[in-house]
Write a protein that holds these residues in place. Structure first.
Motif, mmCIF file in Angstrom:
data_model
loop_
_atom_site.group_PDB
_atom_site.id
_atom_site.type_symbol
_atom_site.label_atom_id
_atom_site.label_comp_id
_atom_site.label_asym_id
_atom_site.label_seq_id
_atom_site.Cartn_x
_atom_site.Cartn_y
_atom_site.Cartn_z
ATOM 1 N N VAL A 185 5.919 10.080 -7.810
ATOM 2 C CA VAL A 185 6.840 10.938 -7.675
ATOM 3 C C VAL A 185 6.277 10.287 -5.614
ATOM 4 O O VAL A 185 5.270 10.293 -4.970
ATOM 5 C CB VAL A 185 7.657 12.107 -7.110
ATOM 6 N N ASP A 186 7.476 10.283 -4.872
ATOM 7 C CA ASP A 186 7.172 10.558 -3.259
ATOM 8 C C ASP A 186 7.446 11.912 -3.140
ATOM 9 O O ASP A 186 7.965 11.554 -1.363
ATOM 10 C CB ASP A 186 7.648 9.279 -2.200
ATOM 11 N N VAL B 270 -6.327 8.593 -4.792
ATOM 12 C CA VAL B 270 -6.743 8.181 -5.527
ATOM 13 C C VAL B 270 -6.144 7.049 -4.260
ATOM 14 O O VAL B 270 -5.132 7.013 -2.890
ATOM 15 C CB VAL B 270 -5.669 7.701 -6.516
ATOM 16 N N ARG B 271 -6.190 5.802 -3.918
ATOM 17 C CA ARG B 271 -5.884 4.638 -3.312
ATOM 18 C C ARG B 271 -4.940 3.621 -4.431
ATOM 19 O O ARG B 271 -5.356 3.093 -5.142
ATOM 20 C CB ARG B 271 -6.623 3.955 -2.732
ATOM 21 N N ALA B 272 -3.605 4.048 -3.963
ATOM 22 C CA ALA B 272 -2.657 3.213 -4.966
ATOM 23 C C ALA B 272 -1.819 2.199 -3.896
ATOM 24 O O ALA B 272 -1.188 1.825 -2.769
ATOM 25 C CB ALA B 272 -1.627 4.369 -4.471
ATOM 26 N N ILE B 273 -1.724 1.360 -4.934
ATOM 27 C CA ILE B 273 -0.774 -0.521 -4.774
ATOM 28 C C ILE B 273 -0.357 -0.347 -5.738
ATOM 29 O O ILE B 273 0.214 -0.381 -6.321
ATOM 30 C CB ILE B 273 -1.758 -1.108 -4.496
ATOM 31 N N ASP C 45 0.672 -1.026 0.271
ATOM 32 C CA ASP C 45 0.234 -0.245 0.435
ATOM 33 C C ASP C 45 0.578 1.096 0.236
ATOM 34 O O ASP C 45 1.990 1.788 0.826
ATOM 35 C CB ASP C 45 -0.911 -0.431 0.975
ATOM 36 N N ILE C 46 0.677 2.019 -1.167
ATOM 37 C CA ILE C 46 1.707 3.252 -0.909
ATOM 38 C C ILE C 46 0.775 4.549 -1.420
ATOM 39 O O ILE C 46 1.466 5.444 -1.900
ATOM 40 C CB ILE C 46 2.386 2.977 -2.360
ATOM 41 N N VAL D 44 3.934 6.664 -1.131
ATOM 42 C CA VAL D 44 5.163 6.397 0.021
ATOM 43 C C VAL D 44 5.622 4.602 -0.364
ATOM 44 O O VAL D 44 4.745 3.866 -0.526
ATOM 45 C CB VAL D 44 3.530 6.051 1.522
ATOM 46 N N LEU D 45 6.540 4.628 -0.087
ATOM 47 C CA LEU D 45 7.338 4.414 -1.185
ATOM 48 C C LEU D 45 8.638 3.230 -0.227
ATOM 49 O O LEU D 45 9.395 2.842 -0.497
ATOM 50 C CB LEU D 45 8.682 4.297 -2.320
#
Length: 207
Positions: A142-143, A199-202, A5-6, A173-174
């Protein structure tokens, strides 16, 4: 296959752009008030936490969120670790990216304390944008909260990316993600007039 989960968690007090609409969540109705359910209410900027930028964000003639093809935000992606770089340049990524790479995510680790808005970031050099396009890139992630210096009004990287039809995903978040290839999913909400969207990024490990 491991899933990372990023996405930045969203909570009252989550750091956002100074002066922008702060994130706020509360209950418009409680179960006691309604007799049956709790119903939440949100107020937030479209650029809070992990989000995409639509071109309309920085170009009045640019496309809005629902104009963007969803396949931009899902599919094979390459994470490149540029920790320690002062700027994302051709030299910092040369030899790490191959032709046909459609999505590239840059791990800078410059936003070390996610409880406060960063004082500075690692901007994307406008000169790297044609290099990315030559390799087939259509999305960068990008983070950080931006691809340009935080005090920039010209937004040279944003405009260079737009001119080369490369889209933008920010606030990832990486910390637990290593350099390599993954499957990305980071779908925006269908905000018809939106200049951006949370967004919910994975990232999912490739089989």
């Amino acid at each position: 296959m491991k899933i990372f989960d990023i996405s930045m968690p969203l909570y009252n007090g989550v750091p956002g752009w100074p002066g922008d609409t702060p994130y706020a969540f509360d209950l418009a109705w409680t179960k006691e008030q309604s007799g049956s359910v709790n119903v939440g209410r949100l107020e937030m900027s479209t650029h809070t936490g992990t989000h995409i930028d639509a071109p309309f964000h920085f170009d009045n003639e640019g496309k809005r969120v629902t104009d963007l093809p969803l396949d931009l935000y899902t599919g094979p992606s390459l994470v490149i670790d540029v920790t320690g770089a002062l700027e994302i340049t051709i030299e910092s990524i040369e030899g790490k990216i191959k032709n046909g790479t459609k999505r590239v995510i840059f791990k800078t680790k410059c936003w070390s304390d996610r409880n406060i808005f960063p004082e500075k970031i690692v901007p994307v050099s406008p000169e790297v944008v044609p290099f990315l396009k030559q390799h087939g890139v259509g999305l960068i992630g990008v983070d950080m909260p931006s691809v340009d210096p935080l005090d920039s009004k010209e937004l040279q990287a944003h405009h260079a990316l737009h001119q080369h039809n490369i889209h933008i995903l920010e606030g990832l978040v990486l910390d637990e993600v290593s350099e390599g290839e993954y499957e990305l999913m980071a779908l925006p909400l269908p905000l018809q007039d939106g200049d951006g969207s949370p967004v919910r990024a994975i990232l999912k490990e490739m089989s």
